[in-house]
Write a protein that holds these residues in place. Structure first.
Motif, PDB file in Angstrom:
ATOM      1  N   UNK A 134       0.738  -1.276   0.076  1.00 15.95           N
ATOM      2  CA  UNK A 134       0.039   0.154  -0.081  1.00 15.95           C
ATOM      3  C   UNK A 134       0.735   1.208   0.047  1.00 15.95           C
ATOM      4  N   UNK A 135       1.892   1.324   0.615  1.00 16.55           N
ATOM      5  CA  UNK A 135       2.757   2.405   0.950  1.00 16.55           C
ATOM      6  C   UNK A 135       3.781   2.642  -0.399  1.00 16.55           C
ATOM      7  N   UNK A 136       3.913   1.554  -1.263  1.00 19.22           N
ATOM      8  CA  UNK A 136       4.602   1.736  -2.410  1.00 19.22           C
ATOM      9  C   UNK A 136       3.676   2.152  -3.588  1.00 19.22           C
ATOM     10  N   UNK A 137       2.420   1.821  -3.392  1.00 19.38           N
ATOM     11  CA  UNK A 137       1.446   2.512  -4.377  1.00 19.38           C
ATOM     12  C   UNK A 137       0.963   3.738  -4.026  1.00 19.38           C
ATOM     13  N   UNK A 138       1.629   4.273  -3.130  1.00 18.94           N
ATOM     14  CA  UNK A 138       1.297   5.839  -2.625  1.00 18.94           C
ATOM     15  C   UNK A 138       0.004   6.116  -1.914  1.00 18.94           C
ATOM     16  N   UNK A 139      -0.565   5.035  -1.339  1.00 19.51           N
ATOM     17  CA  UNK A 139      -1.819   5.178  -0.703  1.00 19.51           C
ATOM     18  C   UNK A 139      -2.711   5.770  -1.628  1.00 19.51           C
TER      19      UNK A 139
END
Length: 170
Positions: A134-139
């Motif tokens: 989720x963090x890598x997808x930028x929320x």
């Protein structure tokens, strides 16, 4: 004194100081004797060898005031409170309400607090992989939807409308 020595030995000076503190009504901790190469941790109440203590160059014995285990527990508690405004009991209650599992993959144990980086609001407790994804997808919910569509086999490739102008399929 002029010769650089005190009038009393360390033990006598310590006894005198403790007696004065007791007379003033102050709380005096009892001394706990520890064998050579060991130190007493007041938090866990155990006598531990010096290799189980963090270094502190400004302390008289060169060791910290908490053993490594107690310092780690206190550090985790401080991190939860400072970063998310949660206590360990609140985090454990969240994990219990999720039956101990990550709410995304439903496989791995929940261990990492997930929060919105814009508002700081805690959303839940996830496993490491789901939280980092989720963090890598930028929320970004749209990025998550595109990723889900990609995994389902739908093409999300941009369509060339004009030179240098692309349109994403809806």
């Amino acid at each position: 004194m002029r010769d650089g020595l005190q009038a009393y030995c360390r033990e006598c000076a310590a006894r005198y100081h403790q007696a004065r503190q007791l007379a003033r009504g102050k709380n005096v901790r009892p001394r706990v004797g520890a064998p050579e190469g060991h130190k007493y941790c007041r938090t866990c109440g155990e006598i531990k060898p010096h290799d189980e203590w963090p270094r502190n160059s400004s302390a008289s014995d060169g060791l910290g005031t908490l053993c490594k285990a107690c310092k780690a527990v206190k550090g985790r508690q401080h991190h939860l409170k400072r970063s998310y405004g949660l206590t360990e009991a609140e985090r454990d209650a969240m994990i219990g309400s999720q039956r101990g599992l990550c709410v995304i993959c439903l496989k791995a144990p929940a261990a990492h607090v997930d929060h919105c980086h814009k508002t700081g609001k805690v959303r839940g407790v996830l496993c490491f992989n789901c939280n980092s994804a989720i963090g890598k997808l930028g929320d970004d919910p749209d990025a998550v939807r595109r990723a889900a569509a990609y995994l389902e086999g739908n093409s999300w490739k941009p369509i060339l409308v004009a030179p240098g102008v692309y349109q994403l399929p809806s």
